[in-house]
Scaffold this motif. Structure first.
Motif, PDB file in Angstrom:
ATOM      1  N   CYS A  37     -51.971  10.925 -26.926  1.00  0.00           N
ATOM      2  CA  CYS A  37     -53.235  10.318 -27.325  1.00  0.00           C
ATOM      3  C   CYS A  37     -53.638  10.800 -28.720  1.00  0.00           C
ATOM      4  O   CYS A  37     -52.950  11.603 -29.333  1.00  0.00           O
ATOM      5  N   ASP A  38     -54.769  10.307 -29.172  1.00  0.00           N
ATOM      6  CA  ASP A  38     -55.412  10.796 -30.390  1.00  0.00           C
ATOM      7  C   ASP A  38     -56.773  11.343 -29.969  1.00  0.00           C
ATOM      8  O   ASP A  38     -57.520  10.655 -29.268  1.00  0.00           O
ATOM      9  N   VAL A  39     -57.087  12.562 -30.353  1.00  0.00           N
ATOM     10  CA  VAL A  39     -58.352  13.207 -29.983  1.00  0.00           C
ATOM     11  C   VAL A  39     -59.139  13.487 -31.253  1.00  0.00           C
ATOM     12  O   VAL A  39     -58.596  14.033 -32.210  1.00  0.00           O
ATOM     13  N   GLN A  40     -60.420  13.121 -31.244  1.00  0.00           N
ATOM     14  CA  GLN A  40     -61.282  13.326 -32.407  1.00  0.00           C
ATOM     15  C   GLN A  40     -62.576  14.003 -31.978  1.00  0.00           C
ATOM     16  O   GLN A  40     -63.063  13.750 -30.873  1.00  0.00           O
ATOM     17  N   PRO A  41     -63.148  14.834 -32.848  1.00  0.00           N
ATOM     18  CA  PRO A  41     -64.484  15.367 -32.557  1.00  0.00           C
ATOM     19  C   PRO A  41     -65.470  14.199 -32.521  1.00  0.00           C
ATOM     20  O   PRO A  41     -65.297  13.219 -33.254  1.00  0.00           O
ATOM     21  N   TYR A  42     -66.479  14.309 -31.673  1.00  0.00           N
ATOM     22  CA  TYR A  42     -67.433  13.207 -31.534  1.00  0.00           C
ATOM     23  C   TYR A  42     -68.778  13.785 -31.118  1.00  0.00           C
ATOM     24  O   TYR A  42     -68.875  14.973 -30.780  1.00  0.00           O
ATOM     25  N   LYS A  46     -73.019   9.905 -33.096  1.00  0.00           N
ATOM     26  CA  LYS A  46     -71.962   8.953 -33.456  1.00  0.00           C
ATOM     27  C   LYS A  46     -71.803   7.902 -32.365  1.00  0.00           C
ATOM     28  O   LYS A  46     -71.588   6.731 -32.653  1.00  0.00           O
ATOM     29  N   CYS A  47     -71.919   8.310 -31.114  1.00  0.00           N
ATOM     30  CA  CYS A  47     -71.803   7.396 -29.984  1.00  0.00           C
ATOM     31  C   CYS A  47     -72.905   6.333 -30.039  1.00  0.00           C
ATOM     32  O   CYS A  47     -72.643   5.145 -29.840  1.00  0.00           O
ATOM     33  N   GLU A  48     -74.129   6.765 -30.312  1.00  0.00           N
ATOM     34  CA  GLU A  48     -75.240   5.811 -30.415  1.00  0.00           C
ATOM     35  C   GLU A  48     -75.017   4.828 -31.560  1.00  0.00           C
ATOM     36  O   GLU A  48     -75.263   3.635 -31.416  1.00  0.00           O
ATOM     37  N   LYS A  49     -74.526   5.330 -32.690  1.00  0.00           N
ATOM     38  CA  LYS A  49     -74.285   4.475 -33.854  1.00  0.00           C
ATOM     39  C   LYS A  49     -73.131   3.506 -33.606  1.00  0.00           C
ATOM     40  O   LYS A  49     -73.237   2.318 -33.900  1.00  0.00           O
ATOM     41  N   ASP A  50     -72.009   4.004 -33.051  1.00  0.00           N
ATOM     42  CA  ASP A  50     -70.816   3.176 -32.881  1.00  0.00           C
ATOM     43  C   ASP A  50     -70.892   2.219 -31.701  1.00  0.00           C
ATOM     44  O   ASP A  50     -70.412   1.094 -31.778  1.00  0.00           O
ATOM     45  N   GLY A  52     -73.865   2.132 -29.308  1.00  0.00           N
ATOM     46  CA  GLY A  52     -75.191   1.871 -28.787  1.00  0.00           C
ATOM     47  C   GLY A  52     -75.457   2.578 -27.464  1.00  0.00           C
ATOM     48  O   GLY A  52     -76.451   2.316 -26.806  1.00  0.00           O
ATOM     49  N   TYR A  53     -74.558   3.481 -27.059  1.00  0.00           N
ATOM     50  CA  TYR A  53     -74.727   4.253 -25.827  1.00  0.00           C
ATOM     51  C   TYR A  53     -75.369   5.597 -26.144  1.00  0.00           C
ATOM     52  O   TYR A  53     -75.014   6.239 -27.115  1.00  0.00           O
ATOM     53  N   SER A  54     -76.253   6.031 -25.275  1.00  0.00           N
ATOM     54  CA  SER A  54     -76.837   7.360 -25.386  1.00  0.00           C
ATOM     55  C   SER A  54     -76.087   8.277 -24.420  1.00  0.00           C
ATOM     56  O   SER A  54     -76.557   8.575 -23.334  1.00  0.00           O
ATOM     57  N   VAL A  55     -74.884   8.680 -24.828  1.00  0.00           N
ATOM     58  CA  VAL A  55     -73.996   9.482 -23.981  1.00  0.00           C
ATOM     59  C   VAL A  55     -73.680  10.790 -24.697  1.00  0.00           C
ATOM     60  O   VAL A  55     -73.131  10.773 -25.801  1.00  0.00           O
ATOM     61  N   GLU A  56     -74.028  11.901 -24.068  1.00  0.00           N
ATOM     62  CA  GLU A  56     -73.684  13.202 -24.636  1.00  0.00           C
ATOM     63  C   GLU A  56     -72.175  13.375 -24.546  1.00  0.00           C
ATOM     64  O   GLU A  56     -71.585  13.241 -23.474  1.00  0.00           O
ATOM     65  N   CYS A  57     -71.535  13.655 -25.680  1.00  0.00           N
ATOM     66  CA  CYS A  57     -70.076  13.805 -25.703  1.00  0.00           C
ATOM     67  C   CYS A  57     -69.676  14.705 -26.864  1.00  0.00           C
ATOM     68  O   CYS A  57     -70.422  14.871 -27.821  1.00  0.00           O
ATOM     69  N   THR A  58     -68.478  15.311 -26.739  1.00  0.00           N
ATOM     70  CA  THR A  58     -67.985  16.217 -27.776  1.00  0.00           C
ATOM     71  C   THR A  58     -66.638  15.786 -28.337  1.00  0.00           C
ATOM     72  O   THR A  58     -66.211  16.299 -29.361  1.00  0.00           O
ATOM     73  N   LYS A  59     -65.956  14.846 -27.648  1.00  0.00           N
ATOM     74  CA  LYS A  59     -64.657  14.338 -28.113  1.00  0.00           C
ATOM     75  C   LYS A  59     -64.560  12.849 -27.824  1.00  0.00           C
ATOM     76  O   LYS A  59     -65.175  12.340 -26.876  1.00  0.00           O
ATOM     77  N   ARG A  60     -63.760  12.170 -28.636  1.00  0.00           N
ATOM     78  CA  ARG A  60     -63.397  10.778 -28.371  1.00  0.00           C
ATOM     79  C   ARG A  60     -61.878  10.722 -28.355  1.00  0.00           C
ATOM     80  O   ARG A  60     -61.214  11.301 -29.220  1.00  0.00           O
ATOM     81  N   VAL A  61     -61.324  10.017 -27.367  1.00  0.00           N
ATOM     82  CA  VAL A  61     -59.878   9.920 -27.187  1.00  0.00           C
ATOM     83  C   VAL A  61     -59.464   8.459 -27.249  1.00  0.00           C
ATOM     84  O   VAL A  61     -60.115   7.597 -26.662  1.00  0.00           O
ATOM     85  N   PHE A  62     -58.367   8.195 -27.962  1.00  0.00           N
ATOM     86  CA  PHE A  62     -57.717   6.895 -27.977  1.00  0.00           C
ATOM     87  C   PHE A  62     -56.363   7.076 -27.302  1.00  0.00           C
ATOM     88  O   PHE A  62     -55.625   8.006 -27.641  1.00  0.00           O
TER      89      PHE A  62
END
Length: 108
Positions: A37-42, A46-50, A52-62
């Motif tokens: 996978c690809d792992v990015q800090p998040y 950023k989640c709200e901007k990208d 529109g979700y209000s989700v607490e998160c620390t990483k984004r994975v593709f």
């Protein structure tokens, strides 16, 4: 899409196991599969901007789609554990929003 998948995560499952004393218990077990996978800090911002979700998160994975991974799954990445908080995309590939969890204990 897997040409940029230069990281690996592992899926954990909650199931029965036998401890070192032969007692049956339930807990988190690390599966033997490594998922490219690809792992990015998040972040929440950023989640709200990208998305529109209000989700607490620390990483984004593709990653490639995997039907075993659902919201609330536990993932191991670099000796840390993360809960899948949201899957905003799962069509040609998956996007996962992860939040680090410090309370997960893996059993052997």
């Amino acid at each position: 899409m897997s040409w940029f998948y230069d990281k690996e995560i592992s899926l954990c499952s909650y199931s029965s196991y036998e401890d070192e004393h032969g007692i049956k218990r339930n807990g988190w077990i690390l599966q033997e599969n490594d998922i490219s996978c690809d792992v990015q800090p998040y972040s929440l911002e950023k989640c709200e901007k990208d998305y529109g979700y209000s989700v607490e998160c620390t990483k984004r994975v593709f990653m490639d789609c995997d039907s075993n991974i659902v919201e609330s799954s536990i993932i191991q990445y670099q000796d840390k554990f993360y809960e899948v908080k949201k899957i905003p995309w799962c069509e040609d590939y998956m996007e996962l929003l992860l939040l680090e969890r410090k309370d997960v204990v893996i059993n052997a």
